[in-house]
Design an enzyme around this catalytic site. Structure first.
Site, PDB file in Angstrom:
ATOM      1  N   CYS A   2      -7.971   4.392  22.029  1.00 55.55           N
ATOM      2  CA  CYS A   2      -7.563   5.750  21.695  1.00 55.55           C
ATOM      3  C   CYS A   2      -6.311   5.617  20.846  1.00 55.55           C
ATOM      4  CB  CYS A   2      -7.188   6.550  22.933  1.00 55.55           C
ATOM      5  SG  CYS A   2      -8.503   6.707  24.139  1.00 55.55           S
ATOM      6  N   ARG A  27      -9.140   4.772  15.627  1.00 56.21           N
ATOM      7  CA  ARG A  27      -9.055   4.255  16.996  1.00 56.21           C
ATOM      8  C   ARG A  27      -9.924   5.043  17.970  1.00 56.21           C
ATOM      9  NH1 ARG A  27      -5.040   0.832  17.868  1.00 56.21           N
ATOM     10  NH2 ARG A  27      -5.128   1.285  20.086  1.00 56.21           N
ATOM     11  N   TRP A  74     -11.238   8.022  22.507  1.00 54.53           N
ATOM     12  CA  TRP A  74     -12.514   7.284  22.482  1.00 54.53           C
ATOM     13  C   TRP A  74     -12.808   7.055  23.952  1.00 54.53           C
ATOM     14  CZ3 TRP A  74     -15.973   6.271  18.869  1.00 54.53           C
ATOM     15  CH2 TRP A  74     -16.924   5.290  19.101  1.00 54.53           C
ATOM     16  N   ASN A 100      -3.704   5.703  26.325  1.00 58.35           N
ATOM     17  CA  ASN A 100      -4.682   4.790  25.727  1.00 58.35           C
ATOM     18  C   ASN A 100      -4.783   3.597  26.666  1.00 58.35           C
ATOM     19  OD1 ASN A 100      -6.155   3.044  24.057  1.00 58.35           O
ATOM     20  ND2 ASN A 100      -4.308   2.334  23.015  1.00 58.35           N
ATOM     21  N   GLY A 101      -5.947   3.359  27.215  1.00 58.60           N
ATOM     22  CA  GLY A 101      -6.107   2.219  28.125  1.00 58.60           C
ATOM     23  C   GLY A 101      -7.036   2.589  29.263  1.00 58.60           C
ATOM     24  N   GLU A 477     -31.184 -10.100  10.062  1.00 55.23           N
ATOM     25  CA  GLU A 477     -29.906  -9.400  10.032  1.00 55.23           C
ATOM     26  C   GLU A 477     -29.054  -9.864   8.840  1.00 55.23           C
ATOM     27  OE1 GLU A 477     -28.813  -6.829  11.273  1.00 55.23           O
ATOM     28  OE2 GLU A 477     -26.627  -6.970  11.172  1.00 55.23           O
ATOM     29  N   LYS A 481     -27.723  -7.245   6.025  1.00 59.79           N
ATOM     30  CA  LYS A 481     -26.306  -7.088   5.651  1.00 59.79           C
ATOM     31  C   LYS A 481     -26.167  -7.213   4.142  1.00 59.79           C
ATOM     32  CE  LYS A 481     -25.119  -5.616   8.404  1.00 59.79           C
ATOM     33  NZ  LYS A 481     -25.356  -5.170   9.732  1.00 59.79           N
ATOM     34  N   GLU A 484     -27.737  -4.137   2.167  1.00 61.00           N
ATOM     35  CA  GLU A 484     -27.137  -2.806   2.299  1.00 61.00           C
ATOM     36  C   GLU A 484     -25.782  -2.681   1.620  1.00 61.00           C
ATOM     37  OE1 GLU A 484     -26.255  -1.395   6.282  1.00 61.00           O
ATOM     38  OE2 GLU A 484     -25.977  -3.437   6.981  1.00 61.00           O
ATOM     39  N   HIS A 500     -46.989 -18.914   3.553  1.00 61.05           N
ATOM     40  CA  HIS A 500     -48.106 -17.961   3.558  1.00 61.05           C
ATOM     41  C   HIS A 500     -47.919 -16.878   2.493  1.00 61.05           C
ATOM     42  CE1 HIS A 500     -49.844 -19.808   7.122  1.00 61.05           C
ATOM     43  NE2 HIS A 500     -48.581 -20.025   7.474  1.00 61.05           N
ATOM     44  N   LYS A 597     -23.388   6.309   8.454  1.00 62.36           N
ATOM     45  CA  LYS A 597     -23.108   5.520   9.657  1.00 62.36           C
ATOM     46  C   LYS A 597     -24.089   5.869  10.767  1.00 62.36           C
ATOM     47  CE  LYS A 597     -20.893   2.549  12.111  1.00 62.36           C
ATOM     48  NZ  LYS A 597     -21.284   1.165  11.829  1.00 62.36           N
TER      49      LYS A 597
HETATM   50  C1  F6R Z   1     -26.974  -1.631   9.451  1.00 62.94           C
HETATM   51  C2  F6R Z   1     -26.824  -0.469  10.296  1.00 62.94           C
HETATM   52  C3  F6R Z   1     -28.022   0.339  10.628  1.00 62.94           C
HETATM   53  C4  F6R Z   1     -27.971   0.791  12.086  1.00 62.94           C
HETATM   54  C5  F6R Z   1     -29.140   1.752  12.384  1.00 62.94           C
HETATM   55  C6  F6R Z   1     -29.179   2.152  13.842  1.00 62.94           C
HETATM   56  O1  F6R Z   1     -25.776  -2.310   9.253  1.00 62.94           O
HETATM   57  O2  F6R Z   1     -25.740  -0.168  10.713  1.00 62.94           O
HETATM   58  O3  F6R Z   1     -29.196  -0.361  10.363  1.00 62.94           O
HETATM   59  O4  F6R Z   1     -28.036  -0.338  12.903  1.00 62.94           O
HETATM   60  O5  F6R Z   1     -29.021   2.895  11.597  1.00 62.94           O
HETATM   61  O6  F6R Z   1     -28.014   2.791  14.213  1.00 62.94           O
HETATM   62  P1  F6R Z   1     -27.604   2.924  15.742  1.00 62.94           P
HETATM   63  O7  F6R Z   1     -27.348   1.570  16.265  1.00 62.94           O
HETATM   64  O8  F6R Z   1     -26.382   3.793  15.719  1.00 62.94           O
HETATM   65  O9  F6R Z   1     -28.750   3.591  16.441  1.00 62.94           O
END
Ligand code: F6R
Length: 602
Positions: A2, A27, A74, A100-101, A477, A481, A484, A500, A597
């Site tokens: 937090c 935070r 948070w 915070n904690g 993965e 990364k 994206e 294949h 996000k």
């Molecule tokens: C990739 C990424 C996305 C999320 C996906 C699921 O770096 O961040 O592929 O993993 O949109 O999101 P959550 O985990 O929030 O359900």
């Protein structure tokens, strides 16, 4: 995590606090609140939501007073809602505080205080502190002494800001295991979880150490030892960084900061789940039909989970992309089914829909989630948190490695409950898991060489990531990364699949990143590397065996560990490589184009 901020001086406190809270939003951002004081009266406004929305809705900027404290939350104890938002107050309404904690012994203290007639409004651990100080005040002495006596009874971590109506000229700030720094101004003083919160007003700071507290007035600041109450001499430091640098703790992007936060995040995931994991494993042990549902990076974590479950617990979960699960699997789900949903945000539309469907059909649902109180946690029958703290960069990094940590803990405990693996081996693996934060730390030291590697690769058009067994999800993965944030085309696949079809795409200089830890299929991956090399591919191998040097153009040496732990550690260089490629190509890795996000629409 937090954020807290406090101000005392001649300015309108609420203005300084709102600005500070916005700078601390990284935070935590599930709720926020402010308390100010004027004429011996406290003014409190707080609620669930983000600071900007709340500032407008509740009128944060209309609060009177020249001293006050604020908090951005948070959640750890108690879901994010208006009542659980800080500040929290005592029964008299004269003491208000932000925290915070985590207070580990809050349950016993709450019981004790309830017996003494205190009324609690929230579900937070924080509220206990306000009532405890109120209780200590009854025994007489100064507020400061009562506060100190109360705080000595707390176990856990804290950074606190405290205001008391009867002492109109001061604020108190306390630190134990959560960050807190004082900002020293001319005729005004500040305190906050982090320097950016007040850097606009002063760059002269005093860093509090554990078990210290500060008394701030407009014109003075004093730091004392929490255990003895004795005064401590502290020096004032001058901050030379810019505001922007300070927010990201000196890192140019949140993504890089979050990559470097992984050792701590993994430790927090281990500690945060140590107690609960056994009961969850016992519940899972009852099910033979298990689905894992998730999207994107969380789906890759699910794939690692499958390898862990089958290797350790002899259970073979079906891992489904949640957007497929919701339309394809309705008819095979019943009350004998367990669905494990993995989601960082807890708000991904497809994952929530899959969870709701599972519930409707009578299945049990376990959620593995980062955001406390998110929708997924409300749908699930039970939840394990990843404890990674807020992730601001769009690309998931620390939330992925903490998901893997939780899944490893779960598979291990499940194997213990079911007796499906040798106990001695499980103990070794558990020790190995506890050492993973240090292994990640050692891998983070390769950042400079990864940046140099990225220099030479920045103009490549296609990348291939290959692995076998538990390294297949790491390959997927690594490729995700890269695409994206760098916008370079990348494919992740099982190394066995190469011949294949995809092998046809390999030509001179095409990078192939081979994930090759010691383990069951090491030799097979080496053969796949050789067959790629024969087609002119540029081989980057990630592994722990020196013989990889012979077949690779670049060898990224990893520390030795059990193969089952490699997904957590081996993904780290791939995150760093993707990050530097994105930056070198002029992209903002924190905000990749077309992506959000959290994907709250189908
Ligand atoms: C990739 C990424 C996305 C999320 C996906 C699921 O770096 O961040 O592929 O993993 O949109 O999101 P959550 O985990 O929030 O359900």
């Amino acid at each position: 995590m937090c954020g807290i901020i406090g101000y005392i001086g001649d300015r309108q406190a609420c203005e300084v606090i709102v600005k500070g809270l916005k700078r601390l939003e990284y935070r935590g951002y599930d709720s926020a609140g402010i308390v100010t004081e004027e004429g011996g009266r406290l003014y409190i406004k707080k609620g669930a939501g983000r600071i900007d929305e709340l500032a407008e809705k509740l009128g944060f900027l209309e609060m009177p007073g020249k001293r006050g404290i604020g908090h951005t939350r948070w959640a750890t104890h108690g879901i994010p809602n208006d009542i659980n938002a800080h500040p929290q107050t005592d029964c008299t309404g004269k003491i208000a505080l932000v925290h915070n904690g985590i207070i580990e012994n809050y349950r016993e203290l709450r019981e004790e205080l309830l017996k003494r007639g205190h009324r609690f409004d929230s579900d937070t651990d924080t509220e206990v502190i306000a009532h405890l100080i109120e209780e200590e005040l009854k025994s007489g002495g100064s507020f400061e002494e009562a506060m100190r006596r109360a705080l000595l009874r707390l176990k856990g971590s804290l950074a606190l800001g405290i205001i008391y109506t009867e002492e109109p000229d001061r604020l108190y700030f306390v630190r134990n295991e959560s960050p807190l720094v004082l900002g020293i101004g001319e005729g005004e003083n500040f305190a906050a979880s982090d320097v950016p919160a007040f850097l606009e007003y002063t760059n002269r700071v005093v860093f509090l150490d554990d078990r210290e507290y500060a008394v701030l007035t407009k014109d003075s600041w004093t730091v004392k030892n929490l255990d003895t109450g004795e005064r401590i001499e502290k020096s004032v430091h001058k901050i030379e960084w810019s505001l922007e640098m300070a927010e990201k703790a000196g890192y140019p992007h949140f993504m890089l900061k979050e990559i470097h936060e992984q050792p701590k995040a993994i430790r927090d995931a281990l500690h945060g789940n140590a107690e609960i994991i056994h009961s969850v494993a016992e519940e899972i042990a009852k099910y033979d039909r298990i689905f894992i549902v998730a999207m994107g990076t969380s789906y890759h974590a699910g794939l690692v989970g499958k390898y862990l479950f089958q290797r350790l617990a002899r259970k073979v979960p079906i891992v489904e992309d949640a957007s497929e699960f919701r339309y394809e699997l309705e008819d095979v789900i019943d009350e004998n089914t367990l669905v494990i949903a993995i989601t960082q945000s807890g708000e991904t539309a497809d994952t929530l829909a899959a969870m709701k469907l599972a519930k409707r059909k009578g299945a049990k649902v376990l959620a593995i989630v980062n955001v406390v109180g998110s929708m997924a946690t409300r749908i699930a029958d039970f939840t394990l948190y990843t404890h990674a703290g807020p992730e601001i960069g769009v690309a998931a990094t620390k939330t992925y490695t903490t998901q893997l940590t939780v899944l490893t803990m779960l598979a291990l405990e499940l194997a213990r409950v079911l007796g499906t693996a040798d106990q001695g081996y499980l103990e070794e693996l558990e020790m190995g898991l506890k050492a993973v934060p240090e292994l990640v730390e050692s891998v983070l030291k390769h950042e400079t060489s990864l940046r140099e590697l990225a220099e030479g690769l920045k103009n490549k058009r296609d990348f291939f990531y290959i692995g076998r067994g538990i390294s297949v999800p790491t390959a997927l993965e690594g490729a995700l990364k890269l695409k994206e944030i760098s916008y370079i085309h990348a494919e992740g696949l099982s190394a066995g699949e190469l011949k294949h079809g995809p092998l046809a795409l390999l030509e001179d200089g095409v990078p192939v990143v081979a994930i090759a830890p010691s383990g069951r299929t090491f030799d097979k991956v080496v053969s796949n590397i050789e067959e790629s090399k024969a087609r002119g591919a540029y081989i980057i191998s990630v592994g722990d065996r020196a013989e990889l040097m012979r077949v690779s153009d670049v060898f990224l040496e990893m520390p030795r560990m059990d193969e089952l732990l490699t997904p957590i550690v081996y993904v780290v260089p791939l995150q760093i490589l993707a990050y530097h490629l994105a930056v070198l190509r002029g992209n903002d890795p924190d905000k990749p184009r077309n992506l959000a996000k959290s994907v709250t629409v189908e």
